[in-house]
Design a protein around this motif. Structure first.
Motif, PDB file in Angstrom:
ATOM      1  N   ARG A  56       1.682  43.426 -54.394  1.00 16.03           N
ATOM      2  CA  ARG A  56       1.731  44.516 -53.705  1.00 16.03           C
ATOM      3  C   ARG A  56       0.448  44.371 -52.478  1.00 16.03           C
ATOM      4  N   ALA A  57      -0.399  43.308 -52.848  1.00 17.44           N
ATOM      5  CA  ALA A  57      -1.184  43.071 -51.877  1.00 17.44           C
ATOM      6  C   ALA A  57      -0.425  42.290 -50.718  1.00 17.44           C
ATOM      7  N   LEU A  58       0.190  41.302 -51.262  1.00 17.33           N
ATOM      8  CA  LEU A  58       0.908  40.211 -50.218  1.00 17.33           C
ATOM      9  C   LEU A  58       1.914  41.051 -49.357  1.00 17.33           C
ATOM     10  N   TRP A  59       2.658  41.988 -50.075  1.00 22.79           N
ATOM     11  CA  TRP A  59       3.709  42.939 -49.360  1.00 22.79           C
ATOM     12  C   TRP A  59       2.807  43.777 -48.195  1.00 22.79           C
ATOM     13  N   ARG A  60       1.919  44.287 -48.562  1.00 24.20           N
ATOM     14  CA  ARG A  60       1.293  45.210 -47.528  1.00 24.20           C
ATOM     15  C   ARG A  60       0.957  44.331 -46.211  1.00 24.20           C
ATOM     16  N   TRP A  61       0.940  42.903 -46.357  1.00 24.19           N
ATOM     17  CA  TRP A  61       0.625  42.242 -44.925  1.00 24.19           C
ATOM     18  C   TRP A  61       1.857  41.705 -44.174  1.00 24.19           C
ATOM     19  N   VAL A  62       3.029  42.147 -44.766  1.00 20.62           N
ATOM     20  CA  VAL A  62       4.404  41.688 -44.156  1.00 20.62           C
ATOM     21  C   VAL A  62       4.717  42.970 -43.212  1.00 20.62           C
ATOM     22  N   ARG A  63       5.003  42.415 -42.149  1.00 19.45           N
ATOM     23  CA  ARG A  63       5.383  43.480 -41.263  1.00 19.45           C
ATOM     24  C   ARG A  63       6.786  43.928 -41.395  1.00 19.45           C
ATOM     25  N   PRO A  64       7.295  45.113 -40.783  1.00 29.87           N
ATOM     26  CA  PRO A  64       8.630  45.590 -40.859  1.00 29.87           C
ATOM     27  C   PRO A  64       9.602  44.641 -40.405  1.00 29.87           C
ATOM     28  N   GLY A  65      10.697  44.263 -41.035  1.00 33.40           N
ATOM     29  CA  GLY A  65      11.617  43.044 -40.785  1.00 33.40           C
ATOM     30  C   GLY A  65      10.908  41.739 -41.288  1.00 33.40           C
ATOM     31  N   GLY A  66       9.873  41.668 -41.649  1.00 32.02           N
ATOM     32  CA  GLY A  66       9.377  40.407 -41.971  1.00 32.02           C
ATOM     33  C   GLY A  66       9.715  39.996 -43.534  1.00 32.02           C
ATOM     34  N   GLN A  67       9.132  38.667 -44.172  1.00 36.18           N
ATOM     35  CA  GLN A  67       9.597  38.472 -45.458  1.00 36.18           C
ATOM     36  C   GLN A  67       8.346  37.691 -46.390  1.00 36.18           C
ATOM     37  N   LEU A  68       8.731  38.080 -47.500  1.00 37.99           N
ATOM     38  CA  LEU A  68       7.912  37.766 -48.694  1.00 37.99           C
ATOM     39  C   LEU A  68       8.529  36.677 -49.478  1.00 37.99           C
ATOM     40  N   ALA A  69       8.119  35.379 -49.566  1.00 36.85           N
ATOM     41  CA  ALA A  69       8.757  34.414 -50.185  1.00 36.85           C
ATOM     42  C   ALA A  69       7.896  33.789 -51.527  1.00 36.85           C
ATOM     43  N   LEU A  70       8.071  33.991 -52.809  1.00 37.42           N
ATOM     44  CA  LEU A  70       7.480  33.401 -54.023  1.00 37.42           C
ATOM     45  C   LEU A  70       8.378  32.303 -54.568  1.00 37.42           C
ATOM     46  N   THR A  71       7.561  31.186 -54.771  1.00 36.66           N
ATOM     47  CA  THR A  71       8.392  30.023 -55.525  1.00 36.66           C
ATOM     48  C   THR A  71       7.542  29.869 -56.923  1.00 36.66           C
ATOM     49  N   THR A  72       8.365  29.828 -57.780  1.00 40.66           N
ATOM     50  CA  THR A  72       7.575  29.540 -59.175  1.00 40.66           C
ATOM     51  C   THR A  72       8.400  28.648 -60.116  1.00 40.66           C
ATOM     52  N   TRP A  73       7.825  27.870 -61.142  1.00 36.61           N
ATOM     53  CA  TRP A  73       8.286  27.151 -62.150  1.00 36.61           C
ATOM     54  C   TRP A  73       9.422  27.793 -62.934  1.00 36.61           C
ATOM     55  N   GLY A  74      10.524  27.252 -63.088  1.00 38.17           N
ATOM     56  CA  GLY A  74      11.401  27.661 -64.231  1.00 38.17           C
ATOM     57  C   GLY A  74      11.157  26.921 -65.537  1.00 38.17           C
ATOM     58  N   PRO A  75      12.004  27.329 -66.519  1.00 40.17           N
ATOM     59  CA  PRO A  75      12.025  26.684 -67.886  1.00 40.17           C
ATOM     60  C   PRO A  75      11.906  25.297 -68.034  1.00 40.17           C
ATOM     61  N   ARG A  76      11.227  24.832 -68.958  1.00 45.15           N
ATOM     62  CA  ARG A  76      11.199  23.500 -69.251  1.00 45.15           C
ATOM     63  C   ARG A  76      10.549  22.326 -68.513  1.00 45.15           C
ATOM     64  N   VAL A  77       9.669  23.090 -67.412  1.00 47.28           N
ATOM     65  CA  VAL A  77       9.248  22.071 -66.133  1.00 47.28           C
ATOM     66  C   VAL A  77       8.476  21.143 -66.954  1.00 47.28           C
ATOM     67  N   PHE A  78       8.649  19.936 -66.444  1.00 45.11           N
ATOM     68  CA  PHE A  78       8.108  18.697 -66.917  1.00 45.11           C
ATOM     69  C   PHE A  78       8.432  18.028 -68.054  1.00 45.11           C
ATOM     70  N   GLU A  79       9.395  18.498 -68.621  1.00 44.54           N
ATOM     71  CA  GLU A  79       9.858  17.935 -70.122  1.00 44.54           C
ATOM     72  C   GLU A  79      10.630  16.924 -69.688  1.00 44.54           C
ATOM     73  N   PRO A  80      10.612  15.895 -70.524  1.00 40.66           N
ATOM     74  CA  PRO A  80      10.006  15.682 -71.964  1.00 40.66           C
ATOM     75  C   PRO A  80       8.592  15.296 -71.844  1.00 40.66           C
ATOM     76  N   ALA A  81       7.857  15.047 -70.667  1.00 37.92           N
ATOM     77  CA  ALA A  81       6.595  14.656 -70.465  1.00 37.92           C
ATOM     78  C   ALA A  81       5.461  15.610 -70.836  1.00 37.92           C
ATOM     79  N   ASN A  82       5.942  17.007 -70.538  1.00 39.34           N
ATOM     80  CA  ASN A  82       5.236  17.745 -70.943  1.00 39.34           C
ATOM     81  C   ASN A  82       4.686  17.961 -72.230  1.00 39.34           C
ATOM     82  N   ALA A  83       5.628  17.580 -73.158  1.00 37.90           N
ATOM     83  CA  ALA A  83       5.372  17.921 -74.626  1.00 37.90           C
ATOM     84  C   ALA A  83       4.600  16.517 -75.231  1.00 37.90           C
TER      85      ALA A  83
END
Length: 272
Positions: A135-162
């Protein structure tokens, strides 16, 4: 103020410590996903961009290159060590339009609608209240502007994570974790639902499966030292640390781990 939350404060200390390894070649995935996030925005000359949880500039640097000398990119992170790395990159590339700043992005004195694009790569899951952060980030986006979020998916860094967590459990069982903060939003549906709760209605989220090749067995330990795993390492004694490292390195070789999973979710929204 998110920076006073224990989870966020731990992330700040972890990544400040990880700055000494964060930009090693073994961690080139930071740059790969930062560039991919920015490419999806189609930034233009002269635009203004806010990059929060910016790290050492994986997305801020390509954003600054995209908006040109007439644009502006403000990159903010809680970890001083990473911000110092970013400042050095901006200076070496002559990117005067790129400003790195240490701080809590929720305390920025920016007016609503100040930016053409707001970006957060691998950081939103560290916030205790993710919808409130959106909500805080969206407030700073101007009309016509964009918000981009990138996050990790499942099983990230496997098999070394385990392998890492098995070694930690053998040495300090109380530090072993089965859950990572990004697990809460590891699918497009979960990211979309979280963003909608934060007031963003039209979200486009897509999963991308990927792998990251380990050029040598020691690359995995470099990743441990230059990423969120560093927080656990910092809680070990020197003797425990050496023991965990030895076990991790030996197991990576024994299991012939030559690549790890780097699955991600890209989410983007345009403010109508």
């Amino acid at each position: 103020m998110f920076s006073s939350n224990p989870v966020t404060a731990r992330a700040r200390a972890t990544y400040h410590a990880a700055a000494d390894c964060y930009d090693l070649p073994a961690l080139s995935f930071w740059g790969r996903f930062g560039r991919a996030t920015v490419a999806r925005l189609g930034l233009k000359d002269g635009q203004r961009v806010l990059d929060v949880c910016c790290g050492s500039g994986a997305s801020a640097v390509p954003a600054a290159e995209a908006v040109g000398a007439g644009g502006r990119v403000l990159a903010v992170d809680l970890a001083l060590g990473l911000v110092e790395l970013g400042k050095a990159k901006a200076a070496s590339r002559g990117l005067a339009q790129l400003e790195f700043r240490v701080g809590d992005f929720t305390e920025l004195p920016a007016e609503a609608g100040s930016f053409d694009a707001v970006v957060c790569v691998f950081g939103i899951f560290f916030l205790p209240d993710m919808p409130a952060a959106v909500r805080a980030l969206w407030r700073w986006v101007r009309p016509g502007g964009q918000l981009a979020l990138t996050t990790w998916g499942p099983r990230v860094f496997e098999p070394a994570n385990a392998i890492f967590w098995e070694a930690v459990r053998e040495v300090r069982p109380e530090l072993h974790k089965d859950f990572n903060p990004w697990d809460r939003i590891a699918t497009p549906a979960a990211v979309t639902a979280m963003m909608r709760e934060g007031g963003v209605e039209e979200v486009r989220a897509e999963a991308e499966a990927g792998t990251h090749v380990l050029a040598a067995p020691q690359d995995w330990w470099s990743i441990v030292m230059g990423s969120g795993y560093r927080g656990t390492i910092e809680m070990l004694t020197e003797a425990e640390r050496q023991l965990v490292e030895a076990r991790v390195r030996a197991e990576v070789v024994r299991r012939k781990v030559e690549a790890i999973e780097t699955n991600v979710v890209y989410a983007r929204a345009v403010k109508r």
